[in-house]
Design a protein around this motif. Structure first.
Motif, PDB file in Angstrom:
ATOM      1  N   PRO A 115       0.807  -1.225   0.000  1.00 17.32           N
ATOM      2  CA  PRO A 115       0.000   0.000   0.000  1.00 17.32           C
ATOM      3  C   PRO A 115       0.844   1.281   0.000  1.00 17.32           C
ATOM      4  O   PRO A 115       0.367   2.324  -0.427  1.00 17.32           O
ATOM      5  CB  PRO A 115      -0.826  -0.107   1.287  1.00 17.32           C
ATOM      6  N   ASN A 116       2.085   1.199   0.433  1.00 17.71           N
ATOM      7  CA  ASN A 116       2.953   2.385   0.463  1.00 17.71           C
ATOM      8  C   ASN A 116       3.610   2.666  -0.880  1.00 17.71           C
ATOM      9  O   ASN A 116       3.656   3.802  -1.327  1.00 17.71           O
ATOM     10  CB  ASN A 116       4.032   2.234   1.541  1.00 17.71           C
ATOM     11  N   SER A 117       4.121   1.614  -1.525  1.00 18.55           N
ATOM     12  CA  SER A 117       4.878   1.814  -2.767  1.00 18.55           C
ATOM     13  C   SER A 117       4.081   1.469  -4.019  1.00 18.55           C
ATOM     14  O   SER A 117       4.465   1.849  -5.120  1.00 18.55           O
ATOM     15  CB  SER A 117       6.158   0.981  -2.736  1.00 18.55           C
ATOM     16  N   GLY A 118       2.996   0.697  -3.859  1.00 17.39           N
ATOM     17  CA  GLY A 118       2.226   0.256  -5.018  1.00 17.39           C
ATOM     18  C   GLY A 118       2.889  -0.875  -5.784  1.00 17.39           C
ATOM     19  O   GLY A 118       2.475  -1.222  -6.883  1.00 17.39           O
ATOM     20  N   VAL A 119       3.924  -1.473  -5.191  1.00 17.10           N
ATOM     21  CA  VAL A 119       4.682  -2.548  -5.835  1.00 17.10           C
ATOM     22  C   VAL A 119       4.219  -3.896  -5.272  1.00 17.10           C
ATOM     23  O   VAL A 119       3.981  -4.015  -4.071  1.00 17.10           O
ATOM     24  CB  VAL A 119       6.197  -2.346  -5.595  1.00 17.10           C
ATOM     25  N   PRO A 120       4.099  -4.923  -6.118  1.00 15.50           N
ATOM     26  CA  PRO A 120       3.695  -6.241  -5.623  1.00 15.50           C
ATOM     27  C   PRO A 120       4.734  -6.836  -4.664  1.00 15.50           C
ATOM     28  O   PRO A 120       5.936  -6.659  -4.839  1.00 15.50           O
ATOM     29  CB  PRO A 120       3.604  -7.091  -6.890  1.00 15.50           C
ATOM     30  N   ILE A 121       4.226  -7.553  -3.662  1.00 19.33           N
ATOM     31  CA  ILE A 121       5.069  -8.251  -2.689  1.00 19.33           C
ATOM     32  C   ILE A 121       4.659  -9.721  -2.676  1.00 19.33           C
ATOM     33  O   ILE A 121       3.475 -10.039  -2.547  1.00 19.33           O
ATOM     34  CB  ILE A 121       4.873  -7.735  -1.250  1.00 19.33           C
ATOM     35  N   VAL A 122       5.647 -10.605  -2.790  1.00 20.98           N
ATOM     36  CA  VAL A 122       5.440 -12.033  -2.616  1.00 20.98           C
ATOM     37  C   VAL A 122       5.901 -12.364  -1.198  1.00 20.98           C
ATOM     38  O   VAL A 122       7.017 -11.997  -0.810  1.00 20.98           O
ATOM     39  CB  VAL A 122       6.269 -12.848  -3.635  1.00 20.98           C
ATOM     40  N   PHE A 123       5.059 -13.054  -0.448  1.00 19.56           N
ATOM     41  CA  PHE A 123       5.432 -13.433   0.912  1.00 19.56           C
ATOM     42  C   PHE A 123       5.842 -14.900   0.940  1.00 19.56           C
ATOM     43  O   PHE A 123       5.069 -15.780   0.545  1.00 19.56           O
ATOM     44  CB  PHE A 123       4.274 -13.204   1.881  1.00 19.56           C
TER      45      PHE A 123
END
Length: 159
Positions: A21-29
């Motif tokens: 939500p801060n950078s708008g970049v996808p994160i894989v956990f």
């Protein structure tokens, strides 16, 4: 396989893919089986699409690039992909390796982007490993914050 793969490593799974939500970049956990280790890897949008296709078992009308690559590699060249491993983090950038064996039994390793390694692992149903030294790069407080981030994003996405 003896090419550095014997160092201590932890098996992880991709649990979710979210948009930061801060950078708008996808994160894989990546999360281990006990859910006490959570490592986020920020990746690009195109790479995310491939991971989501495999993660959600979406049938595509045409093969993805990784499907083509794997078909040539495994069927035409008779190479086995043995393992996928997140090998290091340097200056905030994760690195990964693919471990192969050719039809003559020769083992070899190739460096790759973590997003490609994760897509390949999902496509071939391979386990995903992360070196303990990568996990150790993060302070316990940071690792705890990663868990909280995942919990927060899960809550935000729930109906």
């Amino acid at each position: 396989m003896n090419n550095g793969q014997n160092q201590q490593k932890i098996e992880v799974k991709i649990t979710e893919v979210f948009i930061d939500p801060n950078s708008g970049v996808p994160i894989v956990f990546l999360v281990n089986n006990d859910a006490n280790i959570v490592i986020p890897i920020w990746i690009g949008f195109l790479e995310t699409q491939s991971i989501l296709v495999y993660l959600n078992k979406v049938k595509t009308p045409r093969p993805l690039t990784i499907d083509l690559f794997l078909k040539i590699l495994t069927e035409d060249l008779q190479v086995i992909v043995n393992a996928v491993e997140i090998t290091k983090i340097k200056d905030g950038v994760f690195y990964a390796s693919l471990f192969f064996q050719d039809k003559f039994g020769k083992e070899f390793i190739r460096d790759c982007r973590p997003s490609d390694a994760l897509s390949i692992a999902l496509a071939l149903k391979l386990p995903i490993y992360i070196k303990q030294q990568v996990i150790d790069n993060f302070k316990p407080k940071e690792r705890e914050n990663f868990k909280k981030m995942l919990e927060y994003l899960r809550l935000e996405q729930s109906p």
